[in-house]
Design a protein around this motif. Structure first.
Motif, PDB file in Angstrom:
ATOM      1  N   ASP A  81      33.154  19.896  36.673  1.00 10.67           N
ATOM      2  CA  ASP A  81      34.508  20.432  36.733  1.00 10.67           C
ATOM      3  C   ASP A  81      34.504  21.647  37.658  1.00 10.67           C
ATOM      4  OD1 ASP A  81      37.172  20.578  36.152  1.00 10.67           O
ATOM      5  OD2 ASP A  81      36.929  21.116  34.040  1.00 10.67           O
ATOM      6  N   VAL A  82      35.129  21.524  38.815  1.00 13.51           N
ATOM      7  CA  VAL A  82      35.212  22.609  39.800  1.00 13.51           C
ATOM      8  C   VAL A  82      36.523  23.353  39.574  1.00 13.51           C
ATOM      9  CG1 VAL A  82      35.289  23.206  42.244  1.00 13.51           C
ATOM     10  CG2 VAL A  82      33.845  21.302  41.472  1.00 13.51           C
ATOM     11  N   LEU A  83      36.429  24.667  39.359  1.00 17.16           N
ATOM     12  CA  LEU A  83      37.603  25.470  39.045  1.00 17.16           C
ATOM     13  C   LEU A  83      37.942  26.410  40.195  1.00 17.16           C
ATOM     14  CD1 LEU A  83      36.740  26.422  35.352  1.00 17.16           C
ATOM     15  CD2 LEU A  83      38.121  24.502  36.179  1.00 17.16           C
ATOM     16  N   ALA A  84      39.244  26.563  40.436  1.00 18.76           N
ATOM     17  CA  ALA A  84      39.731  27.409  41.522  1.00 18.76           C
ATOM     18  C   ALA A  84      39.986  28.815  41.010  1.00 18.76           C
ATOM     19  CB  ALA A  84      41.011  26.831  42.104  1.00 18.76           C
ATOM     20  N   GLY A  85      39.173  29.744  41.452  1.00 16.31           N
ATOM     21  CA  GLY A  85      39.318  31.131  41.032  1.00 16.31           C
ATOM     22  C   GLY A  85      39.270  32.078  42.212  1.00 16.31           C
ATOM     23  N   VAL A  86      39.448  33.342  41.908  1.00 20.55           N
ATOM     24  CA  VAL A  86      39.382  34.411  42.904  1.00 20.55           C
ATOM     25  C   VAL A  86      38.856  35.656  42.200  1.00 20.55           C
ATOM     26  CG1 VAL A  86      40.672  35.889  44.498  1.00 20.55           C
ATOM     27  CG2 VAL A  86      41.404  33.537  44.162  1.00 20.55           C
ATOM     28  N   GLU A  87      38.023  36.421  42.881  1.00 18.21           N
ATOM     29  CA  GLU A  87      37.728  37.776  42.420  1.00 18.21           C
ATOM     30  C   GLU A  87      38.593  38.715  43.242  1.00 18.21           C
ATOM     31  OE1 GLU A  87      34.209  41.045  41.559  1.00 18.21           O
ATOM     32  OE2 GLU A  87      33.806  39.426  42.974  1.00 18.21           O
ATOM     33  N   SER A  88      39.506  39.372  42.580  1.00 21.09           N
ATOM     34  CA  SER A  88      40.458  40.236  43.270  1.00 21.09           C
ATOM     35  C   SER A  88      40.188  41.696  42.954  1.00 21.09           C
ATOM     36  CB  SER A  88      41.883  39.883  42.828  1.00 21.09           C
ATOM     37  OG  SER A  88      42.818  40.821  43.343  1.00 21.09           O
ATOM     38  N   ASP A  89      40.241  42.530  43.980  1.00 20.64           N
ATOM     39  CA  ASP A  89      40.248  43.966  43.732  1.00 20.64           C
ATOM     40  C   ASP A  89      41.530  44.325  42.996  1.00 20.64           C
ATOM     41  OD1 ASP A  89      38.044  45.701  45.175  1.00 20.64           O
ATOM     42  OD2 ASP A  89      38.455  43.988  46.479  1.00 20.64           O
ATOM     43  N   TYR A  90      41.450  45.399  42.209  1.00 19.92           N
ATOM     44  CA  TYR A  90      42.644  45.911  41.566  1.00 19.92           C
ATOM     45  C   TYR A  90      43.018  47.244  42.202  1.00 19.92           C
ATOM     46  CZ  TYR A  90      46.003  47.811  38.329  1.00 19.92           C
ATOM     47  OH  TYR A  90      47.143  48.359  37.800  1.00 19.92           O
ATOM     48  N   PHE A  91      44.149  47.231  42.903  1.00 18.45           N
ATOM     49  CA  PHE A  91      44.718  48.445  43.485  1.00 18.45           C
ATOM     50  C   PHE A  91      46.116  48.616  42.884  1.00 18.45           C
ATOM     51  CE2 PHE A  91      42.099  46.714  47.079  1.00 18.45           C
ATOM     52  CZ  PHE A  91      41.122  47.695  47.075  1.00 18.45           C
ATOM     53  N   PRO A  92      46.329  49.603  42.021  1.00 12.27           N
ATOM     54  CA  PRO A  92      47.620  49.732  41.323  1.00 12.27           C
ATOM     55  C   PRO A  92      48.833  49.684  42.253  1.00 12.27           C
ATOM     56  CG  PRO A  92      46.043  51.271  40.400  1.00 12.27           C
ATOM     57  CD  PRO A  92      45.373  50.657  41.596  1.00 12.27           C
TER      58      PRO A  92
END
Length: 269
Positions: A81-92
């Motif tokens: 099972d290949v899942l679509a994700g992202v690691e995103s920076d958090y900038f308020p």
């Protein structure tokens, strides 16, 4: 039980090796049933397309990134099972811009990570030079305030490496602040998951993110947990998965999870 890894990178970010398919093949070789693709998101709020080539992909690459994951989902259907994700920076200040961009795509999950405090990268080995303990503590408090904000933002399913400030500066872990416990309390209230990230072993701190003490606090505040190798080379996919599972059980956790279609898939430990 499905064996999973929610945190992997590939060549697009400019500081990882291999293609997405290399990581999927490594996951199969390691006996995983679920593999999350979660490369660093572009800096969507910047005026230029690719301001930091060795940190993230270009904004113009993001659509192709998603298309490639979707193609690989179909190619490996029935095998993993290949899942679509992202690691995103958090900038308020840029959160609404990022929300707008991510809403265009059918993602399985989002990892929110704080990589910058007071406009400096947390992995900058020189940022602590000449600082007093009081100044270091100010940075640490701000780091955890940002993580609290990221949890409350509702943007993310998972919070990435929540004590990575120690990566190249282990001493920071010795400086006590109540903000660490307050952060775990906030995360528990928002029901956002934290990852046990085994990539800390690749840095000076030499261990997982987060530390055993933080994991104990997370358990106390009913914080959901997941697993991520944060692999930047295919060989690290699923790294120390069974060891993490055992430590979580010993700490008192009863379950962990991964995410699909922005919903948790909960598994007993």
């Amino acid at each position: 039980m499905n064996k999973f890894d929610m945190h992997t990178h590939h060549y697009r970010c400019g500081h990882a090796k291999g293609t997405m398919e290399d990581y999927i093949k490594a996951a199969l070789d390691s006996g995983l049933q679920v593999i999350g693709i979660s490369d660093h998101s572009p800096y969507f709020a910047e005026k230029t397309d690719h301001p930091y080539p060795h940190i993230t992909m270009a904004a113009s690459e993001f659509e192709e990134y998603i298309k490639e994951i979707e193609a690989l989902k179909q190619k490996y259907k029935g095998r993993i099972d290949v899942l679509a994700g992202v690691e995103s920076d958090y900038f308020p200040k840029a959160a609404s811009t990022y929300k707008h961009e991510f809403a265009k795509y059918e993602l399985d999950y989002l990892i929110g990570s704080v990589h910058f405090v007071e406009d400096q990268n947390i992995f900058n080995k020189d940022r602590w030079t000449g600082m007093t303990d009081e100044e270091m503590l100010r940075v640490k408090n701000e780091y955890y305030h940002l993580i609290q904000q990221s949890a409350r933002s509702g943007m993310f399913d998972i919070l990435g490496h929540i004590d990575a400030l120690k990566g190249y500066f282990p001493y920071i872990s010795e400086l006590y602040t109540p903000e660490v416990e307050q952060t775990l309390k906030v995360i528990g209230e928002t029901e956002t998951a934290i990852e046990v990230n085994t990539s800390g072993k690749m840095k000076y701190c030499g261990g997982w993110y987060p530390s055993a003490g933080i994991l104990e606090m997370a358990c106390h505040y009913d914080v959901p947990v997941t697993f991520g190798s944060d692999s930047h080379v295919p060989e690290r996919v699923g790294d120390e998965w069974e060891e993490v599972r055992q430590v979580l059980k010993e700490t008192g956790f009863k379950e962990w999870r991964y995410y699909k279609n922005r919903k948790p898939v909960i598994q007993a430990l």
